[in-house]
Structures are given as structure tokens and as C-alpha cells.
Enzyme design. Structure first.
Site, PDB file in Angstrom:
ATOM      1  N   CYS A 114       0.828  -1.214   0.000  1.00 14.36           N
ATOM      2  CA  CYS A 114       0.000   0.000   0.000  1.00 14.36           C
ATOM      3  C   CYS A 114       0.862   1.264   0.000  1.00 14.36           C
ATOM      4  CB  CYS A 114      -0.917  -0.033   1.220  1.00 14.36           C
ATOM      5  SG  CYS A 114      -1.842   1.468   1.464  1.00 14.36           S
TER       6      CYS A 114
ATOM      7  N   CYS B  64      -1.716   1.708  -2.933  1.00 16.20           N
ATOM      8  CA  CYS B  64      -2.710   2.770  -2.692  1.00 16.20           C
ATOM      9  C   CYS B  64      -2.120   4.188  -2.697  1.00 16.20           C
ATOM     10  CB  CYS B  64      -3.389   2.585  -1.332  1.00 16.20           C
ATOM     11  SG  CYS B  64      -3.437   0.924  -0.690  1.00 16.20           S
TER      12      CYS B  64
ATOM     13  N   LYS C 209      -0.413   5.355  -6.010  1.00 13.41           N
ATOM     14  CA  LYS C 209      -1.499   5.325  -7.011  1.00 13.41           C
ATOM     15  C   LYS C 209      -2.445   6.506  -6.835  1.00 13.41           C
ATOM     16  CE  LYS C 209      -5.199   3.988  -6.079  1.00 13.41           C
ATOM     17  NZ  LYS C 209      -5.607   2.628  -5.899  1.00 13.41           N
TER      18      LYS C 209
ATOM     19  N   GLY D  69      -7.476  -6.099 -17.008  1.00 12.38           N
ATOM     20  CA  GLY D  69      -8.800  -5.473 -17.047  1.00 12.38           C
ATOM     21  C   GLY D  69      -9.407  -5.210 -15.689  1.00 12.38           C
TER      22      GLY D  69
ATOM     23  N   TYR E 140      -8.802  -3.641 -11.334  1.00 13.18           N
ATOM     24  CA  TYR E 140      -8.423  -2.435 -10.599  1.00 13.18           C
ATOM     25  C   TYR E 140      -7.106  -1.809 -11.111  1.00 13.18           C
ATOM     26  CZ  TYR E 140     -11.003  -3.137  -6.020  1.00 13.18           C
ATOM     27  OH  TYR E 140     -11.883  -3.268  -5.002  1.00 13.18           O
ATOM     28  N   VAL E 141      -6.005  -2.604 -10.998  1.00 16.18           N
ATOM     29  CA  VAL E 141      -4.683  -2.014 -11.236  1.00 16.18           C
ATOM     30  C   VAL E 141      -4.580  -1.494 -12.672  1.00 16.18           C
ATOM     31  CG1 VAL E 141      -2.195  -2.453 -11.280  1.00 16.18           C
ATOM     32  CG2 VAL E 141      -3.592  -3.459  -9.467  1.00 16.18           C
TER      33      VAL E 141
ATOM     34  N   LEU F 242      -6.964  -0.638 -14.879  1.00 16.92           N
ATOM     35  CA  LEU F 242      -7.824   0.509 -15.196  1.00 16.92           C
ATOM     36  C   LEU F 242      -7.328   1.790 -14.506  1.00 16.92           C
ATOM     37  CD1 LEU F 242      -9.544  -1.672 -16.477  1.00 16.92           C
ATOM     38  CD2 LEU F 242     -11.558  -0.673 -15.423  1.00 16.92           C
ATOM     39  N   GLU F 243      -6.899   1.632 -13.258  1.00 11.82           N
ATOM     40  CA  GLU F 243      -6.411   2.825 -12.543  1.00 11.82           C
ATOM     41  C   GLU F 243      -5.134   3.370 -13.191  1.00 11.82           C
ATOM     42  OE1 GLU F 243      -8.119   1.995  -8.033  1.00 11.82           O
ATOM     43  OE2 GLU F 243      -6.013   1.579  -8.426  1.00 11.82           O
TER      44      GLU F 243
ATOM     45  N   GLY G 148      -3.009  -9.300 -12.456  1.00 13.08           N
ATOM     46  CA  GLY G 148      -3.296  -9.972 -11.192  1.00 13.08           C
ATOM     47  C   GLY G 148      -2.035 -10.170 -10.373  1.00 13.08           C
TER      48      GLY G 148
ATOM     49  N   HIS H 251     -26.808  20.369   0.187  1.00 11.16           N
ATOM     50  CA  HIS H 251     -26.885  20.982  -1.134  1.00 11.16           C
ATOM     51  C   HIS H 251     -25.805  22.055  -1.281  1.00 11.16           C
ATOM     52  CE1 HIS H 251     -28.908  21.930  -4.847  1.00 11.16           C
ATOM     53  NE2 HIS H 251     -28.929  23.214  -4.528  1.00 11.16           N
TER      54      HIS H 251
ATOM     55  N   GLU I 134     -25.844  14.234  -2.232  1.00 10.74           N
ATOM     56  CA  GLU I 134     -27.286  14.400  -2.031  1.00 10.74           C
ATOM     57  C   GLU I 134     -28.097  13.656  -3.097  1.00 10.74           C
ATOM     58  OE1 GLU I 134     -29.158  18.260  -2.644  1.00 10.74           O
ATOM     59  OE2 GLU I 134     -27.550  18.848  -4.008  1.00 10.74           O
TER      60      GLU I 134
END
Ligand code: FAD
Ligand code: NDP
Length: 522
Positions: A88, A93, A96, A230, A232-233, A235-236, A314, A497, A502
Site C-alpha cells: 500500500c 494505494c 497510485k 482489465g 483495478y490495477v 484501469l487505474e 493480477g 446541497h 445528495e
């Protein structure tokens, strides 16, 4: 002179193991006496100083136990290495999210002119990769230092060495200089995490590609980049690279974000495309370094030349060199993860005094807060008065793509299969106010709340794509854990608002009604 050797020859430690594990007083005393000096005996040894291991070791030390944490980083296939703190902090994390933020800022700079900002030269802003990497990695190094200090403050012994198990109580440590030493522990926690996979069978792929273990530490700008994968890693990374101005292609072999709500995954992918990422369908066949150092990649229906190929296909469990198979720790045959659940405890392995937490534990969400929470709670159960078990249900998560996607609970598909004909889906497209002046497209900003159809319409899944959706979802995810979040509660709540959050309390259109859920102005 070597009492340990004498003990081993007198008594087969594999035979001794079950007895030791059952806390046979005599055997423990023998092993302690002969195998380690007092200094090398601990109540708890944690192998792995990442999110889970650090949390567990510090909590046990707070509860008065003598604790050591071993952490050792094998260099990536490209030679990248880093300090204490695990995935991380160093290659996950934290870097990233900072690079995601860098990309978002670039986007905001473009929008800023609509808000009256002008740039003196009237030129578009440019981005310097080396400044970003230097600042990100300096920040990571400060976190590494902070983790070391925190361990010292709490009296946790940090051992920068690789650990493997000799039996249920003895751990062999090997440091950078190849020096070996045995230490002893009453309890052992394995928190060794995972590392990126490569594709050995595709010629050139392993040696010519980088992974997420390298991208955040890359000295030179990545240039034109192919991201393979395809989830998390992939796409991010594709999202922030494109946002920073690099020509980016994402190669998908199947669906995006497997396991997630597929309507939402499709919105994420379409938004990536909309923000400039090229999508290619296929699997790579070769990756060849050309004379100029660039990489030619071929796939079923084409080929192209890239400066960087990033494999994000992966991760594999760090169990190979741990020696755990030899001592009988149950490991999943397919993935190499440690199987927990023994004795009714999710984190307990087949050897009663050995536990596993975080990414290494089979079938649990691979997320930092999960590893931290599981580690803390385990230490409290072992050494405190707590009986609280880790609850792995309803874990919220965010995919930090340019348009963030956050969710908690069930996808529409899962809900439909668990409760056929019993669910009601409320949904709406919405337009964040901040999109209005720059006329930014909001066609992918969408909210979906999956409820049970029966009154009082319990909420069983929440999904949002939109700016800062992680910040938006956290509070709703807390409410879901109370088990009393219903559609009525949402609809009777007063919004704040003008926010995007909301929109969640304004939902009124069901999918079944067929009414148009597209955005209407405020
Ligand atoms: P790790 O943090 O991986 O720590 C394991 C440590 O053990 C490592 O330091 C390793 O080197 C060490 N080790 C391994 N074997 C040995 C051994 N034999 N002896 C000694 N030490 C050893 N999660 C989120 O919640 N949010 C995010 O935004 C997010 N983004 C991510 C982005 C990327 C690119 C990646 C790869 C992951 C991301 N994750 C994210 C997942 C998160 O990083 C992991 O779930 C988390 O780090 C797991 O913690 P852990 O303690 O199980 O293992
Ligand atoms: P995943 O295991 O989730 O996904 C792997 C992806 O690679 C899938 O799309 C898969 O396709 C594809 N793939 C696998 N093998 C190949 C191949 N040989 N050729 C081409 N494509 C292939 O891995 P990630 O590394 O993305 O994520 C690991 C974990 O890390 C996540 O589950 C998550 O828990 C954590 N993480 C969390 C983040 C966050 O919280 N924001 C960010 C990043 C990671 P297919 O579906 O066809 O198998």
C-alpha cells in the site's frame, strides 16, 4: 555448543510440532531453552511489515507483548525495491492515489479557464513526470521512516530479513547479507501479501515489461504505454497515465472489473475511452525489444510499438518461500493463498498458533483497511480481552479511475441471483454542479441503489460513478452496516446541497418502471 542441532537429532521436530502447537509446556520449554537465546524469543512474530503486519504487531505490543516484525522486499523483475510498509505504502494505494490526483489536477487545469483563470502565456500546462516521481517517492520514504519510528515507539522489534518457518514456533531469518538466525515465537502471524504476476509463456513479456511494482518509481517518463489487464490495477494505471498526457492503450482479454456490477464497469470503461484511453481486445502474443529500445507488441488482430508495457494481470500470493507447506499449513492449491477458518476463526490456519491476515488469506478482499482491521482485531483476541472477530462482509471499495467508481454490498447481478424477482433497483444519472461551467460531460455519472422489493426496502447494494465517489460512499457504507439502511431512510433524509452525495437521497426512479433516469438540470 549447538544445542539446537542436538535437540533436532534427538527429537524429530515434525513429530514434535503438533505437540508444541497444542502448547505442550515441556516441549515449549525445551525448544525455548535449546533453540534461542532469551533475546530471540517472542510472544508474537509477524512475518510481513505491510498494512496488516504492522497493525497487528503494534496492537500486540500495546497490549504488553514482546513482538517482532520481519519485513523483506525482494526486488521486482526490473530491480525496483523499497522500504518498510508493504504494498500500500510503496507500490499501491498511496503512490497510485497521488498519481490519480496528479491526473485529476491536470483535468481541472483545463476546466479552470471556464472559472475565469487565465495562464500568463496562454499555453496549455505541461507535466513533468520526474518532478511527480521525485515528490511521490520522497513522500513514500517519509512514510517508511514513520513506520520504523512507530515500531520503535511501541517497542516492536523490526527485523529487516526474510522469514521462513522451520516448525510451528521457529522462524529462520535471512538478511541482506545472507546472515541466518533462528528466532522463536509462541504465536506467528503470516502477513506476506502478494506480488504482481507476469506472463512467462509470452516471448519477451517478462523481461520487457514493468508492473505496478515499478511504475511509481520509474525515473524516465513512461511515454506511449500499453497496459495489459482489465481490473483495478490496469484501469487505474491506464487512467492516470492518460490523464498525465501519455498515449495509453488498455488491452483487455475479457470483461472489465470482473466481479463488480457490470453496468457500472461498463460506465467506467466508456469513461476511460472518453478520456482518451484506447481499448484493444485480445491477449498479447509477443513483446520484442527493437534496436531503438522501443517495444513491439503483437496480439491476435494487430501489433503496435510502445515505450512502456505495463503488465497488470493480477497478483500471486507470497507463500512460495515460506516453508509453510513443509510444516502442514493448509494452502489453496490454485492460488497459493493460506486457508483460514480453522477452529472457527477466519484468520487461524491449520496449525493452531499460526495465523494469516491481509492479502495472503484465501478468499478475502485484498484491500488495505481489511488487512489493518483483521490484524488489530486478531491481536486483541490473542492478547486482550476482546472476542471481536473480523467482519469481511459489506466492505466498501473505490476504483480510482478518472471517474471514480465506488460500491458497497451486492452488485445487481449478485442481488438478482441471491434474491430472484425480489429486488428493486433505484437509479439515476446526475450532473455534478462543478461540471456545469466547463460544460463537462456527465454521461457516465450514475447512481444505483439495489434494495429488497419487500417493505421497508432494505438497501443491499450501493454503486456510484462520479467525482470523489470514494468520499461520497464512505458514510453510506457505514449506514449499511447498521443493517437498517432502507430506501425509506434514504428518501426521508435531508441532503446537503449542492453536493453529489445528495443525489443518493433524491433517488425515486426504479429500473422496473422504465422511466427515464437521465439527468435533468437542478
Ligand atoms: P503487503 O502490504 O503486501 O505487505 C506484505 C509485506 O511482507 C511486504 O513488505 C513484503 O515484502 C513482505 N514479505 C513477503 N514475504 C516475506 C517474508 N518471507 N519475510 C519477510 N517479509 C516478507 N487497497 C486499498 O484498500 N485501496 C487502494 O487504493 C489500493 N490500491 C492498490 C494499488 C495497487 C497498484 C496495488 C498493487 C494494490 C492496491 N491496494 C489497495 C491493495 C493493498 O495494497 C493491499 O491489499 C495491502 O497492501 C495488503 O496488505 P498486507 O499486509 O496483506 O500485505
Ligand atoms: P485482478 O486479479 O483483480 O485482475 C486481473 C486482471 O488481469 C483481470 O482483468 C484478468 O482478466 C486479467 N488477466 C489475467 N491474466 C491475464 C493474461 N494472461 N492476459 C491478459 N489479461 C489477464 O488483479 P489486480 O492486480 O487488478 O488487482 C489485485 C487486487 O488488488 C484487487 O483484487 C484489489 O483487491 C487490490 N487493488 C485494490 C485497489 C483499490 O482499492 N482501488 C487498486 C488496485 C488493486 P479476466 O477477468 O479475464 O481473468
Amino acid at each position: 555448543m549447538f544445542p539446537c542441532l542436538r535437540l533436532s537429532s534427538l527429537c524429530d521436530l515434525h513429530t514434535l510440532q503438533p505437540i508444541i502447537s497444542q502448547r505442550s509446556f515441556i516441549c515449549q520449554q525445551l525448544v525455548q531453552r535449546y533453540c534461542s537465546s532469551k533475546a530471540d524469543q517472542y510472544d508474537l512474530v509477524v512475518i510481513g511489515g505491510g498494512s496488516g503486519g504492522l497493525a497487528c504487531s503494534k496492537e500486540a505490543a500495546i497490549l504488553g507483548k514482546k513482538v517482532a516484525v520481519l519485513d523483506f522486499v525482494d526486488p521486482s523483475s526490473q530491480g525496483t525495491t523499497w522500504g518498510l510498509g508493504g504494498t500500500c505504502v510503496n507500490v499501491g494505494c498511496i503512490p497510485k492515489k497521488l498519481m490519480h490526483q496528479a491526473a485529476i489536477l491536470g483535468h481541472h487545469l483545463k476546466e479552470a479557464t471556464s472559472y475565469g483563470w487565465t495562464y500568463p502565456s496562454n499555453e496549455p500546462a505541461t507535466h513533468d513526470w520526474s518532478v511527480l516521481v521525485e515528490n511521490v517517492t520522497n513522500y513514500i520514504k517519509s512514510l517508511n521512516f514513520g513506520h520504523r519510528t512507530a515500531l520503535m515507539d511501541k517497542n516492536v522489534q523490526y527485523i529487516n530479513a526474510k522469514g521462513s518457518l522451520l516448525d510451528g514456533n521457529r522462524i529462520m531469518t535471512i538478511n541482506k547479507k545472507n546472515e541466518k538466525k533462528q528466532i522463536y515465537a509462541d504465536n506467528i502471524v503470516i502477513a506476506t501479501g502478494m506480488r504482481p504476476k507476469t506472463i512467462q509463456e509470452v516471448p519477451g513479456m517478462t523481461e520487457n515489461s514493468i508492473t505496478s511494482d515499478d511504475i511509481f518509481w520509474l525515473n524516465k517518463p513512461p511515454g506511449k504505454t500499453l497496459v495489459i489487464g482489465g481490473s483495478y490495477v490496469a484501469l487505474e494505471c491506464a487512467g492516470f497515465l492518460s490523464g498525465l498526457g501519455y498515449d495509453t492503450t488498455l488491452m483487455l482479454r475479457s470483461i472489465p472489473l470482473r466481479g463488480f456490477d457490470q453496468q457500472m464497469a461498463d460506465l467506467v470503461l466508456r469513461h476511460l475511452e472518453h478520456s482518451g484511453v484506447h481499448i484493444v481486445r485480445g491477449t498479447p502474443k509477443s513483446n520484442t525489444k527493437q534496436k531503438d529500445g522501443r517495444l513491439e507488441v503483437t496480439w491476435q488482430s494487430g501489433s503496435d510499438v510502445y515505450d512502456t508495457v505495463l503488465l497488470a494481470i493480477g497478483r500471486e500470493a507470497n507463500t512460495k518461500d515460506l516453508g509453510i507447506l513443509d510444516i502442514g499449513v493448509d494452502v489453496d492449491q490454485n492460488t497459493g493463498h493460506i486457508v483460514g477458518g480453522y477452529g472457527g476463526e477466519s484468520e487461524r490456519t491449520s496449525i493452531p498458533n499460526i495465523y494469516a491476515i491481509g492479502d495472503i488469506l484465501h478468499g478475502r478482499p485484498e484491500l488495505t483497511p481489511v488487512a489493518i482491521q483483521a490484524g488489530k482485531l486478531l491481536a486483541r483476541r490473542l492478547y486482550g480481552t476482546s472476542l471481536e472477530a473480523m467482519d469481511y462482509e459489506l466492505i466498501p471499495t473505490t476504483v480510482f479511475t478518472p471517474l471514480e467508481y465506488s460500491c458497497a454490498g451486492l452488485s445487481e447481478e449478485e442481488a438478482e441471483s441471491r434474491f430472484p424477482d425480489e429486488i428493486e433497483v433505484y437509479h439515476s444519472y446526475y450532473k455534478p454542479l462543478e461540471y456545469s461551467l466547463p460544460h463537462s460531460s456527465s454521461e457516465h455519472c450514475y447512481i444505483k441503489v439495489v434494495c429488497l422489493r419487500q417493505f421497508p426496502h432494505k438497501v443491499i447494494g450501493i454503486h456510484i460513478t462520479g467525482p470523489n465517489s470514494g468520499e461520497v460512499l464512505q458514510g453510506f457504507a457505514v449506514a449499511m452496516r447498521t443493517d437498517s439502511l432502507t430506501l425509506q431512510v434514504l428518501q426521508s433524509s435531508v441532503g446537503i446541497h449542492p453536493t453529489t452525495a445528495e443525489e443518493l437521497v433524491k433517488l425515486h426512479i426504479t429500473k422496473r418502471s422504465g422511466l427515464d433516469p437521465t439527468v435533468s438540470e437542478c
